[in-house]
Design a protein around this motif. Structure first.
Motif, PDB file in Angstrom:
ATOM      1  N   LYS A   8      -3.999  -2.316  -1.199  1.00 48.16           N
ATOM      2  CA  LYS A   8      -4.853  -2.570  -0.049  1.00 48.16           C
ATOM      3  C   LYS A   8      -6.262  -2.100  -0.373  1.00 48.16           C
ATOM      4  CE  LYS A   8      -1.221  -2.070   3.382  1.00 48.16           C
ATOM      5  NZ  LYS A   8      -0.773  -1.337   4.572  1.00 48.16           N
ATOM      6  N   LYS A  10     -10.105  -1.592   1.100  1.00 44.08           N
ATOM      7  CA  LYS A  10     -10.980  -1.530   2.268  1.00 44.08           C
ATOM      8  C   LYS A  10     -12.377  -1.932   1.827  1.00 44.08           C
ATOM      9  CE  LYS A  10      -8.655   2.365   4.439  1.00 44.08           C
ATOM     10  NZ  LYS A  10      -8.842   3.731   4.937  1.00 44.08           N
ATOM     11  N   GLU A  11     -13.051  -2.678   2.672  1.00 43.88           N
ATOM     12  CA  GLU A  11     -14.417  -3.096   2.360  1.00 43.88           C
ATOM     13  C   GLU A  11     -15.379  -2.504   3.373  1.00 43.88           C
ATOM     14  OE1 GLU A  11     -14.792  -7.295   2.080  1.00 43.88           O
ATOM     15  OE2 GLU A  11     -13.628  -7.414   0.244  1.00 43.88           O
ATOM     16  N   TYR A  12     -16.515  -2.054   2.866  1.00 45.58           N
ATOM     17  CA  TYR A  12     -17.587  -1.530   3.700  1.00 45.58           C
ATOM     18  C   TYR A  12     -18.863  -2.284   3.343  1.00 45.58           C
ATOM     19  CZ  TYR A  12     -14.268   2.349   3.988  1.00 45.58           C
ATOM     20  OH  TYR A  12     -13.148   3.105   4.164  1.00 45.58           O
ATOM     21  N   THR A  18     -16.277  -1.142  -1.984  1.00 43.58           N
ATOM     22  CA  THR A  18     -14.839  -1.328  -1.797  1.00 43.58           C
ATOM     23  C   THR A  18     -14.112  -0.048  -2.187  1.00 43.58           C
ATOM     24  OG1 THR A  18     -14.588  -2.233  -4.013  1.00 43.58           O
ATOM     25  CG2 THR A  18     -14.918  -3.811  -2.238  1.00 43.58           C
ATOM     26  N   GLU A  19     -12.929   0.100  -1.593  1.00 43.94           N
ATOM     27  CA  GLU A  19     -12.145   1.302  -1.857  1.00 43.94           C
ATOM     28  C   GLU A  19     -10.668   0.907  -1.851  1.00 43.94           C
ATOM     29  OE1 GLU A  19     -11.465   5.599   0.295  1.00 43.94           O
ATOM     30  OE2 GLU A  19     -11.794   3.841   1.539  1.00 43.94           O
ATOM     31  N   GLU A  21      -6.960   1.803  -1.167  1.00 44.62           N
ATOM     32  CA  GLU A  21      -6.291   2.754  -0.292  1.00 44.62           C
ATOM     33  C   GLU A  21      -5.475   3.737  -1.123  1.00 44.62           C
ATOM     34  OE1 GLU A  21      -3.047   2.195   3.088  1.00 44.62           O
ATOM     35  OE2 GLU A  21      -4.952   1.196   3.514  1.00 44.62           O
TER      36      GLU A  21
END
Length: 98
Positions: A8, A10-12, A18-19, A21
């Protein structure tokens, strides 16, 4: 053949950051928070009344300080806020979050 699992992500900032999880902050970055916060506090304490010892503008800074009546208590209160913020950032970065 290895089983494929999709991590998974995560986008900011509209995908610029991006990171994955479950990944942790790298240790060097955690320790850099300590260096940056400490450097900010030391810089503020050294120059909280301006660069009074500078050969060119030191006299001007001293004259301005005399005219404006700087408050040492206010400056130390601001330095205290810098230290509190630094401690909170370091505690947050080294703590475990789920």
């Amino acid at each position: 053949m290895q089983p494929t699992t999709k991590a998974k992500i995560k986008e900011y900032a509209d995908g610029w950051i991006t990171e994955r999880e479950g990944t942790e902050i790298p240790a060097f970055l955690k320790y850099s928070y300590i260096v940056i916060a400490g450097g900010a506090a030391v810089y503020f304490l050294l120059f909280m009344n301006g660069e009074t010892t500078h050969p060119d503008r030191g006299a001007l800074v001293r004259t301005l300080n005399a005219a404006t009546q700087t408050s040492a208590a206010l400056m130390y209160a601001i330095a205290g806020l810098i230290v509190i913020f630094g401690v909170l950032v370091v505690a947050f970065s080294f703590g475990k979050h789920d």
